[in-house]
Design a protein around this motif. Structure first.
Motif, mmCIF file in Angstrom:
data_model
loop_
_atom_site.group_PDB
_atom_site.id
_atom_site.type_symbol
_atom_site.label_atom_id
_atom_site.label_comp_id
_atom_site.label_asym_id
_atom_site.label_seq_id
_atom_site.Cartn_x
_atom_site.Cartn_y
_atom_site.Cartn_z
ATOM 1 N N ALA A 43 0.816 -1.216 0.000
ATOM 2 C CA ALA A 43 0.000 0.000 0.000
ATOM 3 C C ALA A 43 0.854 1.272 0.000
ATOM 4 N N ILE A 44 2.157 1.151 0.322
ATOM 5 C CA ILE A 44 3.010 2.344 0.353
ATOM 6 C C ILE A 44 3.609 2.547 -1.040
ATOM 7 N N PRO A 45 3.306 3.675 -1.690
ATOM 8 C CA PRO A 45 3.858 3.868 -3.036
ATOM 9 C C PRO A 45 5.387 3.869 -2.985
ATOM 10 N N LEU A 46 5.996 3.201 -3.973
ATOM 11 C CA LEU A 46 7.460 3.111 -4.003
ATOM 12 C C LEU A 46 8.110 4.487 -4.028
ATOM 13 N N ALA A 47 7.474 5.407 -4.781
ATOM 14 C CA ALA A 47 8.064 6.744 -4.901
ATOM 15 C C ALA A 47 8.142 7.423 -3.548
ATOM 16 N N ALA A 48 7.123 7.181 -2.697
ATOM 17 C CA ALA A 48 7.139 7.809 -1.374
ATOM 18 C C ALA A 48 8.295 7.268 -0.556
ATOM 19 N N LEU A 49 8.537 5.958 -0.719
ATOM 20 C CA LEU A 49 9.678 5.371 -0.002
ATOM 21 C C LEU A 49 10.962 6.015 -0.484
ATOM 22 N N ALA A 50 11.052 6.185 -1.822
ATOM 23 C CA ALA A 50 12.274 6.744 -2.393
ATOM 24 C C ALA A 50 12.492 8.152 -1.860
ATOM 25 N N GLN A 51 11.374 8.903 -1.701
ATOM 26 C CA GLN A 51 11.535 10.293 -1.294
ATOM 27 C C GLN A 51 12.037 10.413 0.151
ATOM 28 N N THR A 52 11.661 9.467 1.002
ATOM 29 C CA THR A 52 12.050 9.606 2.398
ATOM 30 C C THR A 52 13.443 9.030 2.665
ATOM 31 N N ALA A 53 13.919 8.159 1.755
ATOM 32 C CA ALA A 53 15.209 7.527 2.017
ATOM 33 C C ALA A 53 16.342 8.539 1.899
ATOM 34 N N THR A 54 17.312 8.449 2.820
ATOM 35 C CA THR A 54 18.501 9.293 2.703
ATOM 36 C C THR A 54 19.427 8.624 1.694
ATOM 37 N N PRO A 55 19.965 9.403 0.739
ATOM 38 C CA PRO A 55 20.838 8.801 -0.271
ATOM 39 C C PRO A 55 22.046 8.118 0.381
ATOM 40 N N SER A 56 22.621 7.147 -0.321
ATOM 41 C CA SER A 56 23.744 6.394 0.247
ATOM 42 C C SER A 56 24.985 7.281 0.371
ATOM 43 N N GLY A 57 25.908 6.847 1.248
ATOM 44 C CA GLY A 57 27.170 7.565 1.431
ATOM 45 C C GLY A 57 27.949 7.693 0.133
ATOM 46 N N GLU A 58 27.912 6.623 -0.693
ATOM 47 C CA GLU A 58 28.668 6.673 -1.971
ATOM 48 C C GLU A 58 28.093 7.769 -2.874
ATOM 49 N N THR A 59 26.750 7.857 -2.880
ATOM 50 C CA THR A 59 26.108 8.874 -3.731
ATOM 51 C C THR A 59 26.503 10.277 -3.266
ATOM 52 N N LEU A 60 26.478 10.501 -1.946
ATOM 53 C CA LEU A 60 26.790 11.837 -1.427
ATOM 54 C C LEU A 60 28.247 12.189 -1.704
ATOM 55 N N GLU A 61 29.119 11.217 -1.504
ATOM 56 C CA GLU A 61 30.550 11.398 -1.771
ATOM 57 C C GLU A 61 30.770 11.776 -3.245
ATOM 58 N N ARG A 62 30.085 11.057 -4.115
ATOM 59 C CA ARG A 62 30.230 11.317 -5.554
ATOM 60 C C ARG A 62 29.700 12.710 -5.894
ATOM 61 N N LEU A 63 28.551 13.074 -5.312
ATOM 62 C CA LEU A 63 27.941 14.355 -5.685
ATOM 63 C C LEU A 63 28.735 15.562 -5.220
ATOM 64 N N VAL A 64 29.315 15.503 -3.997
ATOM 65 C CA VAL A 64 30.101 16.678 -3.566
ATOM 66 C C VAL A 64 31.317 16.834 -4.479
ATOM 67 N N LYS A 65 31.910 15.706 -4.882
ATOM 68 C CA LYS A 65 33.083 15.774 -5.780
ATOM 69 C C LYS A 65 32.675 16.305 -7.150
ATOM 70 N N GLU A 66 31.565 15.775 -7.664
ATOM 71 C CA GLU A 66 31.093 16.241 -8.976
ATOM 72 C C GLU A 66 30.799 17.741 -8.942
ATOM 73 N N ALA A 67 30.099 18.185 -7.888
ATOM 74 C CA ALA A 67 29.726 19.606 -7.800
ATOM 75 C C ALA A 67 30.994 20.457 -7.744
ATOM 76 N N HIS A 68 31.997 19.996 -7.001
ATOM 77 C CA HIS A 68 33.237 20.754 -6.881
ATOM 78 C C HIS A 68 33.936 20.834 -8.233
ATOM 79 N N THR A 69 34.045 19.705 -8.904
ATOM 80 C CA THR A 69 34.749 19.671 -10.201
ATOM 81 C C THR A 69 34.016 20.528 -11.225
ATOM 82 N N LYS A 70 32.699 20.413 -11.226
ATOM 83 C CA LYS A 70 31.887 21.118 -12.225
ATOM 84 C C LYS A 70 32.012 22.639 -12.124
ATOM 85 N N PHE A 71 32.111 23.165 -10.884
ATOM 86 C CA PHE A 71 32.019 24.619 -10.730
ATOM 87 C C PHE A 71 33.306 25.296 -10.261
ATOM 88 N N LYS A 72 34.380 24.527 -10.098
ATOM 89 C CA LYS A 72 35.597 25.180 -9.576
ATOM 90 C C LYS A 72 36.183 26.176 -10.577
#
Ligand code: GLU
Length: 330
Positions: A8-37
Motif C-alpha cells: 500500500a506504500i507507493p514506491l516513490a514515497a519510499l524513495a523520497q524519504t530515504a537518505t541517499p547512500s554515502g557513496e552517492t553523497l561522496e560522488r555528488l560533492v566531488k562532482e559539484a566541486h569539479t563542475k564549478f571550480k
C-alpha cells in the motif's frame, strides 16, 4: 499481512524519504566541486575591506547527514567569516530563551524583496525590523538575547554557535576590526530601529555584538554540522547535544525558506525548494529536514550577495537528489 501493508506504500514515497547512500553523497560533492571550480563570475564583497583580501579561488562543498557523517570536496577546512549565516543561529537562541511569539511580534517574518541592509525596508514596512535574517531583524534578535551586559550577550552567542558546530568557535579578530571600522551603515540601522521602538537594547552595543557575531570564523565542515543540527530537529548529530527544541525548528526553517537568500530567495526556492542561509563571506548552508545539511563556500558573490560557486554547487546537488520539500514523491 505485512506484505499487504507494504504494497500500500507507493514506491516513490519510499524513495523520497530515504537518505541517499554515502557513496552517492561522496560522488555528488566531488562532482559539484569539479563542475564549478572553474566558474569565474562574481566578485568578493569589498564593503568590508578584509573580505576583499580573501583568496577568490577558495571553494569547498560539504554534506553532513543527520547521523553525523561528513562528505566533502575542496577547501572544507578553511576558516572564513560566517557573516549572515550566523543570523538563523542567533534567532534560534532567542527562540530557545523566549519562544517564537517574540520573533513574530517583536521582529517579524516577512521577506522584504530588498537588499539585506536596506534602510528603505525599515522605513516602508510596518514591521520595521522585518525578519531575523536581514541586518535590521538580526540586530533586533541580538537585542533580545537575555544578558546583563553586552559582553555576556556575546559570550552566550558564541557558546550557542559552538554548540551547533559541536566545536569551540572563535572570533576572527582581523575580520572584526575590519568590520567594526566600516559598519556605520549598520549603526544607522540600529539607531533607526530604536527610534521606532523595534530595537530592545542600546543601539551601538547591539551593533557591536552583531558585528562580532558576523566575524566568527567557521569552516565549511563546521557550518555543515551547524546546519545538520537543524536538519536533525535541533540535536547536534555529532555531539548529540540538543541545541534547539524540536518544536522551534520548523519556524526557523520557514523564515530561512522565505528570506535566507537575500533578494534572490524566490529564485532559490524555485530552483531547490530548500531552506537556506547565505553570507557575504561566501558561505551558504541549505537544510534538508530529516536528512542532511549541504554547505558551499567560495568568496566571489553575485549582485545580491550570494556566492556564485557555492550556489551553483548546491543547486546541482539539490536537483540531482530531487530534494525539494515541495515534491510529492509521485
Ligand atoms: N556583517 C555583514 C553586514 O552586516 C553581514 C552581511 C551578510 O552576510 O549578509 O553587512
Amino acid at each position: 499481512m505485512l506484505w499487504l501493508l507494504l504494497a500500500a506504500i507507493p514506491l516513490a514515497a519510499l524513495a523520497q524519504t530515504a537518505t541517499p547512500s554515502g557513496e552517492t553523497l561522496e560522488r555528488l560533492v566531488k562532482e559539484a566541486h569539479t563542475k564549478f571550480k572553474n566558474e569565474m563570475s562574481g566578485k568578493n564583497a569589498d564593503y568590508i575591506p578584509y573580505l576583499a583580501s580573501v583568496p577568490s579561488n577558495l571553494f569547498g562543498v560539504v554534506i553532513v547527514t543527520v547521523d553525523g557523517k561528513a562528505y566533502g570536496a575542496g577547501d572544507v577546512d578553511y576558516g572564513f567569516a560566517i557573516e549572515s549565516v550566523s543570523k538563523p543561529f542567533t534567532a534560534a537562541l532567542v527562540m530557545q530563551e523566549s519562544g517564537t511569539d517574540v520573533i513574530l511580534k517583536k521582529i517579524g517574518v516577512e521577506p522584504t524583496g530588498m537588499p539585506f541592509n536596506s534602510v528603505i525596508a525599515v522605513e516602508l514596512l510596518k514591521n520595521r525590523s522585518v525578519n531575523p535574517l536581514v541586518n535590521a531583524g538580526a540586530m533586533a534578535s541580538v537585542s533580545l538575547v537575555k544578558a546583563g551586559s553586552a559582553a555576556e550577550k556575546w559570550d552566550k552567542l558564541l557558546a550557542c554557535y559552538s554548540r551547533f558546530a559541536g566545536e569551540k568557535l572563535s572570533l576572527n579578530e582581523e575580520v572584526y576590526k575590519s568590520e567594526a571600522a566600516s559598519n556605520d551603515h549598520n549603526k544607522g540601522i540600529a539607531e533607526l530601529l530604536k527610534s521606532y521602538d523595534r530595537l530592545y537594547a542600546d543601539p551601538l552595543e547591539t551593533c557591536d555584538v552583531y558585528t562580532r557575531q558576523c566575524s566568527v570564523n567557521v569552516t565549511a565542515k563546521q557550518l555543515a554540522v551547524m546546519g545538520a543540527t537543524l536538519a536533525n530537529g535541533g540535536v547536534n548529530p555529532v555531539t548529540k547535544e540538543r541545541c534547539l527544541d524540536a518544536k522551534y525548528v520548523p519556524k526557523l526553517l520557514a523564515v530561512m525558506m522565505m528570506a535566507g537568500f537575500y533578494d534572490e530567495s524566490g529564485l532559490w526556492a524555485w530552483h531547490t525548494g530548500l531552506p537556506a542561509k547565505t553570507g557575504v563571506g561566501g558561505g551558504i548552508v541549505a537544510i534538508v529536514p530529516g536528512k542532511m545539511a549541504i554547505v558551499g563556500f567560495s568568496p566571489p558573490l553575485d549582485e545580491a550577495g550570494n556566492s556564485v560557486r557555492a550556489g551553483k554547487a548546491l543547486y546541482y546537488i539539490a536537483n540531482q537528489l530531487d530534494l525539494s520539500l515541495f515534491g510529492s514523491g509521485k
